[in-house]
Design an enzyme around this catalytic site. Structure first.
Site, PDB file in Angstrom:
ATOM      1  N   LYS A 178     -25.877 -28.530  -3.191  1.00 28.68           N
ATOM      2  CA  LYS A 178     -25.632 -27.234  -2.538  1.00 28.68           C
ATOM      3  C   LYS A 178     -26.460 -27.216  -1.253  1.00 28.68           C
ATOM      4  CE  LYS A 178     -26.745 -23.313  -1.784  1.00 28.68           C
ATOM      5  NZ  LYS A 178     -26.870 -22.780  -0.403  1.00 28.68           N
ATOM      6  N   GLU A 253     -40.069 -28.527  -4.040  1.00 29.52           N
ATOM      7  CA  GLU A 253     -40.815 -28.841  -2.814  1.00 29.52           C
ATOM      8  C   GLU A 253     -40.739 -27.585  -1.970  1.00 29.52           C
ATOM      9  OE1 GLU A 253     -41.609 -29.302   0.678  1.00 29.52           O
ATOM     10  OE2 GLU A 253     -40.017 -30.786   0.938  1.00 29.52           O
ATOM     11  N   GLU A 386     -46.256 -18.508   5.708  1.00 28.65           N
ATOM     12  CA  GLU A 386     -45.443 -19.525   6.374  1.00 28.65           C
ATOM     13  C   GLU A 386     -44.527 -18.847   7.393  1.00 28.65           C
ATOM     14  OE1 GLU A 386     -42.416 -21.697   4.039  1.00 28.65           O
ATOM     15  OE2 GLU A 386     -43.230 -23.502   4.960  1.00 28.65           O
TER      16      GLU A 386
END
Ligand code: NDP
Length: 484
Positions: A178, A253, A386
């Site tokens: 995906k 990850e 982030e």
């Protein structure tokens, strides 16, 4: 891939329509033009892809294929990626906005290399004989885990795809992939190339669609044995929760806020170049981006000045232009998110020394100048969250202890860089930093042979490297034989 088939899903080595018939637009972020209208895969399509992968898993063509032949197919796919590197590189750049030199000279060779590296693993997967007590022979078999769901983000669309698909196939699994909604084009093309390489139907399926529908359906599907995910920490938590329902293996990850630490005894010229590529390569849309530049106080002003000068020279422009160093931010939504952080930085009292402004090129596109905030406090939001854009937070520190403490002061632990000529200091830092990758006097080095992944909330499980691949993409069966 012709324009005509971009609006379908790749299942069982065929282009098929999404069950709903719905499509969504994929745009070129540098021009804001529509690149393609892509099939919007949903739960029904994911189920169809998983059934196809499941059938392929048990098929004679795949299950009984010799490891040597599996290796050959992977190598052939690497060759095909190389042969089509111009086309794939251009597609990636038009879809993601990254400079063509990055997609053509860095990403595509890496994709080809990943397939070849894992081609080398396919015929070296073996178990062991174990010296157990009693009159028994005990041995282990390393078997594929089954159908692997690969969910990948938009920043390195085909690279990260290859980091997962290549080892998964090398270990004999089948895959449903995906891709990110923003960047599905190279992944769809990879499906077609895999068929050309000779992979049997159903071994690699590609379902474009949205995370909340197609992604979540893949995570929840009872016939999917493993989810190999790269993306944000926030989504990673959802994936982990949803995967728990069917007790799937999961590898995550996730995000990062990686420190790039410059000590006073470093080669400062090299360190400044490293700080610059650390955060501005890939427009800063890099999970391991060196977004926190920690500089020892005695060289702080000198480094900041050189870093700022260098950043002002980063050419923003048409990503297809060879001179361009900062391409277009992947989407308008992402640009807005990054600009919100620039505003937060200002309000928090950090000193904006360069950049911070959105730009248009020829009146179009989602561009942002290389941006540096100085005098950032380690606990400010721009030093903790982030941002995923070309925004550096420069933070002063006093000595080795202080540098290590500040570098570790984050929920993340994906990567870290450090710059020093002192070998002892370098190794002390490398052992005390909580990060899955440490770069000493360099930054952003990757190799298919070297494991990559996170500590702390940057996730668990590793991409790349053969040990990590065996751990993740195989399961061990222990077989007992009575000898009496
Ligand atoms: P996401 O983590 O949401 O997306 C990554 C992948 O997961 C995409 O394919 C996405 O699909 C899919 N996904 C989303 N929701 C689900 C779900 N519920 N179940 C299964 N799959 C799902 O990242 P975003 O694109 O939303 O980016 C947001 C932020 O995440 C960035 O600003 C950045 O900070 C961080 N990020 C980090 C990355 C990294 O490499 N570590 C990569 C990308 C983003 P879809 O594309 O349809 O949303």
């Amino acid at each position: 891939m012709s324009e005509a088939v971009r609006d379908r899903l790749w299942i069982g080595n065929e282009w098929v329509d999404a069950a709903s018939g719905e499509r969504f637009e994929v745009t070129n972020p540098a021009t804001e033009e529509t690149l393609a209208r892509v099939a919007c895969g949903g739960e029904e399509d994911v189920d169809r892809a998983v059934q196809s992968a499941s059938t392929a898993l048990a098929s004679k063509e795949w299950k009984r294929l010799s490891p040597h032949d599996r290796s050959r197919l992977l190598w052939r796919l690497g060759d095909l990626v190389e042969e089509h590197a111009d086309e794939l590189g251009e597609l990636e750049t038009r879809n993601n906005g990254k400079p063509y030199f990055e997609s053509r000279a860095v990403d595509m060779p890496f994709v080809a290399e990943s397939f070849r590296y894992f081609a080398g693993l396919a015929d070296k997967i073996q178990g062991a004989t174990i010296p157990v007590s009693g009159p028994f022979l005990n041995y282990t078999l390393r078997e594929p885990v089954g159908v692997v769901g690969c969910i990948v983000p938009w920043n390195f669309p085909l690279s990260i795809t290859s980091w997962k698909v290549a080892p998964a196939l090398a270990c004999g699994n089948t895959v449903v992939l995906k891709p990110a909604e923003q960047t599905p084009l190279t992944a769809l093309r990879l499906g077609e190339l895999a068929a050309e390489a000779g992979f049997p139907p159903g071994v690699l399926n590609v379902v474009s669609g949205f995370g909340k529908e197609a992604g979540s359906a893949l995570v929840r599907h009872p016939k999917v044995a493993l989810i190999a995910f790269t993306g944000s920490t926030e989504t990673g938590k959802i994936v982990m929760r949803e995967a728990a329902e069917t007790v799937k293996k999961v590898s995550l990850e996730l995000g990062g806020k990686s420190p790039n630490v410059i000590f006073e005894d470093a080669d400062l010229g090299a360190a400044v170049r490293g700080a610059s590529t650390g955060i501005f390569y890939g427009k800063g849309e890099v999970c391991a981006a060196g977004s926190r530049v920690l500089v020892q106080r005695s060289v702080y002003e000198e480094v900041l000045e050189a870093f700022t000068e260098r950043s002002k020279k980063m050419a923003i422009g048409d990503p297809m232009d060879k001179k361009t160093r900062i391409g277009a931010i992947v989407s308008k939504a992402q640009l807005e998110r990054v600009l919100r952080y620039v505003e937060i930085g200002r309000t928090e009292g950090a000193r904006l020394v360069t950049g911070g402004e959105a730009k248009k090129v020829d009146g179009k596109g989602n561009f942002l100048e290389a941006t540096i905030f100085a005098d950032v406090e380690p606990d400010m939001q721009i030093a903790q969250e982030e941002i995923f854009g070309p925004v550096a937070a420069v933070i002063p520190f006093d000595d080795l202890e202080d540098g290590i403490e500040k570098a570790n002061r984050t929920i993340y632990g994906l990567a870290a860089g450090l710059w020093t000529r002192d070998v002892g200091k370098a190794h002390r830092f490398a052992s005390e930093i909580q990060a899955g990758t440490v770069w000493i006097n360099t930054y952003n080095q990757y190799d298919a042979a070297s494991p990559f992944g996170g500590y702390k909330q940057s996730g668990f499980g590793r991409d790349l490297g053969y040990e990590a691949a065996l751990e993740k993409y195989t399961q061990t069966k222990s077989v007992w034989v009575a000898l009496d």
